[in-house]
Design a protein around this motif. Structure first.
Motif: not given
Length: 561
Positions: A260-288
């Motif tokens: 799905p498209r991220i809600p709200g207006g605007g843009s997130r990539n250059y030159p609109s330059s937001g940022s992104s991370v992948i949240l920590p992966l955890h062994q409790k769910d085998r990193f799935q």
């Protein structure tokens, strides 16, 4: 042989009273505090740190564009071999100056490095042996492939490959793939394609990616440059550009899923330059369970308005979405304020630091105003509305072309900033910034040293590294019995530029057995990640975290068996 010895038993002293936190400059503000502190490391590093990367030798590679003007470092000869004289012409010739440096974290010293082509707005990835692969750039540099292999004698330098990329890559993104030393390069200015280094087959060229055509805003500078790339635990590639995202099977050149498209207006990539991370992966769910987070960006029309000298308030919103499984919903929340051109860094605690940037406008030359001086820290485990905290302000604006990265001693290195076409130090709103800072999170304060795991060492059987799924032992000293579960995180340091931290990844490993011994010593038997899909091969920083208080980090290496 030297690497074998380093990996056999890596030991770093944890005599925290001797930590080199204040090396050469003054600390901005009082020591300690729940909001952290700032430290000035250098008044002038000589180049603008548009791009930064931490090597496993505890050095940081920084580099600028080569066309920004004379730097602090003169070269004896140009890249074509012609001698650089003291004539006025040569003193003004950028080709007679170095625009890259290697910073030694322990000594707080620099040495200059030579670049033969312009890496401005390029991309990079660490290979499994710790070599930095750096690709693309501007004009003659746009198809170039460069390597930097860190060394202990500090005499190594950039090497430019005789091979070239298939397409010009300016504002592209890189990601290390699970296959050994295979890197994918996606996008770039007028490059709606992807390619591999090395090429999968000698005759291969680039592969068209319709998604990049679909997300392009031609009248707004693109808004899909420097796309966000994250490796899913199933081996597929998450690609986010502008406002949209896909799950992509790069082996079959096939879009598996459109999110799905991220809600709200605007843009997130250059030159609109937001940022992104992948949240920590955890062994409790085998990193799935794989969840991504996207924060900030520019409002609709910001690029066009900035060209007219009007700076529109940036986006305040963040979105989180689980990209594994079959249920994909963006869950939105707001930062404490609007933000653009910021960096998002994963901390050993699993929290996310948001630092640098501006509050209005977009990326580009003189396209933004009102610097974001206060970092934020985000705790993904807290309830909605209580996840963000505002940290101590800096006095130095870090706008366009700034960068930040995490160091092994827990500090965050902050550098760069130049919204001007050339080095400009007066008569502009935001001069070229050559000062080097460190932000020190509150958990690194001396008041917590009694709770901090110390004298951490790693014992492994293979001198080259740790195989996937293998066990290895970590020994450390804990002054008091841990109040809660001790966690063990491993972190893949990124190549950082333009608000994007390529290949950044943090995993919480499984402890199969923990024993406490006399004198406060503890040993833990840990299990390495199960596959390169979860943790691509290479060097990682391992940190022992006791109740939110991290140890000093140490290097380990995950390898194919």
């Amino acid at each position: 042989m030297e690497d074998k010895k380093r990996l056999r038993s890596i030991k770093i002293s944890a005599i925290f009273a001797l930590l080199p936190f204040v090396v050469s400059g003054a600390v901005e503000g009082s020591s300690g505090g729940i909001k952290g502190t700032w430290e000035l490391l250098q008044q002038n590093i000589g180049v603008v740190a548009i791009h930064m990367a931490l090597t496993h030798r505890n050095t940081v590679i920084m580099f600028d564009q080569t066309s920004s003007g004379p730097s602090l470092y003169r070269l004896p000869r140009r890249y074509n071999g012609k001698r650089c004289t003291r004539s006025r012409k040569d003193l003004e010739d950028e080709a007679c100056y170095a625009h890259s440096v290697e910073y030694d974290v322990d000594s707080n010293k620099f040495r200059s490095l030579r670049l033969d082509t312009d890496p401005w707005c390029s991309s990079g990835t660490f290979l499994s042996n710790g070599t930095l692969l750096q690709t693309g750039g501007y004009r003659r540099g746009s198809k170039r492939i460069r390597y930097f292999s860190p060394c202990s004698h500090h005499e190594c330098n950039w090497r430019q490959s005789k091979r070239s990329l298939s397409d010009e890559r300016w504002y592209a993104s890189n990601l290390l793939l699970p296959e050994k030393d295979s890197v994918i390069i996606v996008g770039g200015r007028n490059a709606f394609s992807y390619e591999f280094v090395p090429k999968l087959h000698p005759s291969d060229r680039s592969f068209d990616l319709p998604f990049l055509h679909q997300t392009n805003d031609p009248n707004a500078g693109g808004n899909n440059l420097y796309p966000f790339l994250h490796l899913c635990s199933d081996g597929n590639l998450f690609i986010f550009a502008n406002r949209d995202s896909i799950l992509f099977n790069y082996k079959r050149n096939k879009v598996i899923k459109t999110f799905p498209r991220i809600p709200g207006g605007g843009s997130r990539n250059y030159p609109s330059s937001g940022s992104s991370v992948i949240l920590p992966l955890h062994q409790k769910d085998r990193f799935q369970k794989v969840e991504v987070m996207v924060c900030g960006g520019a409002a609709s029309g910001a690029y066009e308005a900035a060209e007219r000298g009007t700076f529109i308030k940036a986006l305040t919103s963040c979105g989180r979405m689980v990209i594994s499984g079959n249920r994909h919903i963006w869950k939105m929340e707001n930062m404490p304020g609007p933000r653009i051109m910021h960096d998002m860094l994963l901390l050993p605690t699993g929290h996310i630091l948001i630092i640098n940037g501006a509050k209005r406008g977009c990326a580009g030359w003189e396209n933004a105003a009102t610097p974001s001086l206060q970092p934020y820290v985000y705790n993904p485990k807290k309830t909605l509305g209580r996840r963000f905290s505002v940290l101590k302000s800096t006095k130095i604006a870090r706008m366009y072309h700034s960068s930040a990265l995490l160091l092994p001693d827990g500090r965050v290195l902050v550098a760069g900033g130049n919204p001007n076409r050339r080095y400009t130090f007066r008569n502009v709103s935001y001069p070229t910034e050559l000062r080097l800072q460190a932000f020190i999170p509150n958990y690194m304060d001396r008041r917590y040293h009694y709770f901090r795991p110390g004298n951490v060492s790693i014992q492994i059987s293979n001198p080259y590294g740790i195989g996937y799924g293998e066990e290895f032992t970590v020994q450390f000293r804990q002054g008091i019995r841990p109040r809660m579960e001790v966690e063990y995180s491993v972190y893949a340091p990124p190549f950082t530029t333009h608000s994007i931290s390529m290949n950044q990844r943090l995993l919480k490993l499984r402890s199969k057995n923990t024993m406490r011994h006399a004198g406060g010593w503890m040993t833990a038997v840990l299990e390495a990640p199960p596959s390169p899909n979860v943790a691509p091969p290479g060097y990682y920083l391992l940190t022992v975290v006791n109740g939110g208080i991290p140890s000093l980090s140490q290097w380990i290496r995950f390898i194919h068996a």
